[in-house]
Design a protein around this motif. Structure first.
Motif, short mmCIF file in Angstrom:
data_model
loop_
_atom_site.label_atom_id
_atom_site.label_comp_id
_atom_site.label_asym_id
_atom_site.label_seq_id
_atom_site.Cartn_x
_atom_site.Cartn_y
_atom_site.Cartn_z
N PRO A 35 0.80 -1.23 0.00
CA PRO A 35 0.00 0.00 0.00
C PRO A 35 0.83 1.28 0.00
O PRO A 35 0.49 2.24 -0.69
N GLU A 36 1.96 1.30 0.73
CA GLU A 36 2.78 2.52 0.77
C GLU A 36 3.36 2.86 -0.61
O GLU A 36 3.78 3.99 -0.85
N ILE A 57 0.01 4.86 -2.15
CA ILE A 57 -0.66 5.92 -1.38
C ILE A 57 0.00 7.27 -1.65
O ILE A 57 1.22 7.37 -1.70
N GLY A 58 -0.83 8.28 -1.84
CA GLY A 58 -0.33 9.64 -2.03
C GLY A 58 -0.94 10.29 -3.27
O GLY A 58 -1.76 9.71 -3.96
N ILE A 106 -4.59 8.89 -3.76
CA ILE A 106 -4.90 7.58 -3.20
C ILE A 106 -4.65 7.67 -1.70
O ILE A 106 -3.52 7.92 -1.27
N ARG A 107 -5.71 7.48 -0.93
CA ARG A 107 -5.63 7.67 0.52
C ARG A 107 -5.44 6.35 1.26
O ARG A 107 -5.88 5.30 0.81
N ARG A 108 -4.82 6.43 2.41
CA ARG A 108 -4.54 5.27 3.25
C ARG A 108 -5.81 4.55 3.70
O ARG A 108 -5.82 3.35 3.92
N ASP A 109 -6.94 5.26 3.80
CA ASP A 109 -8.19 4.68 4.30
C ASP A 109 -8.95 3.87 3.24
O ASP A 109 -10.08 3.45 3.47
N TYR A 168 -10.13 6.96 -2.83
CA TYR A 168 -9.33 7.76 -3.75
C TYR A 168 -10.20 8.86 -4.35
O TYR A 168 -11.43 8.82 -4.30
N TRP A 214 -10.32 2.01 -3.44
CA TRP A 214 -9.25 1.27 -4.10
C TRP A 214 -8.85 0.08 -3.24
O TRP A 214 -9.01 0.08 -2.02
N LYS A 232 4.69 11.04 -8.62
CA LYS A 232 4.34 11.38 -7.23
C LYS A 232 4.49 12.88 -7.07
O LYS A 232 5.48 13.47 -7.49
#
Length: 174
Positions: free
Chosen positions: A46-47, A50-51, A94-97, A100, A119, A173
């Motif tokens: 995921p990392e 994400i962002g 794209i969010r951690r939760d 998106y 997502w 990014k």
């Protein structure tokens, strides 16, 4: 809901259709970690996705149904093509939760279009589902290359009834 893209004429309009239709798609590339090193084993984490990501380049390859007589390819710079339409390149957050958002803005920073959804990441397959009843779910194969996310898809983008056309979106990014 099924998205179809017809890429017959103007590459600028093609890019607009692709970016506004859904700026992310399916790729088969070597996985890399966020710091640019090669990731070993089980695909993206995921990392890695994400962002905030901004469209940089789109490569389109259309395969004619008669296998070659009318094949065509385009490499489009997202910033140049978006500017021709008075826009900035699409921004995908794209969010951690697990949610998106995609934003299309004018060069003056006014919001033209926003799409929201959810997502999921399964190894190196990225799945996006728009919000709403009977919303489209789109699967993408993704690869991280340094500070870029490469997404690729196959589909019938030229309207010849064959899912043999390819496109790769390269996101940067932010």
């Amino acid at each position: 809901m099924m998205m179809r893209f017809f890429l017959f004429h103007d590459p600028a309009k093609t890019l607009g259709t692709l970016l506004l239709g859904m700026g992310l798609l399916f790729t088969a590339c070597k996985n890399q970690s966020p710091n640019g090193g090669t990731r070993s084993g089980g695909g993206l984490q995921p990392e890695d996705v994400i962002g905030p990501w901004q469209a940089r380049q789109i490569e389109v390859k259309l395969v004619s149904k008669d296998n070659g007589s009318r094949d065509s390819s385009y490499i489009l710079d997202a910033a140049v093509q978006a500017a021709k339409m008075g826009q900035r390149p699409v921004l995908t957050i794209i969010r951690r939760d697990g949610e998106y958002r995609e934003e299309t803005r004018t060069v003056g920073d006014s919001l033209l279009r926003e799409a929201n959804g959810y997502w999921h990441l399964f190894s190196d397959t990225l799945v996006f589902r728009l919000r709403g009843e009977n919303a489209a779910e789109i699967r993408y194969h993704a690869a991280r290359k340094g500070n870029q996310l490469w997404l690729q898809s196959r589909g019938d983008f030229d309207g010849d009834a064959f899912r043999d056309d390819h496109w790769t979106v390269k996101l940067q990014k932010r």
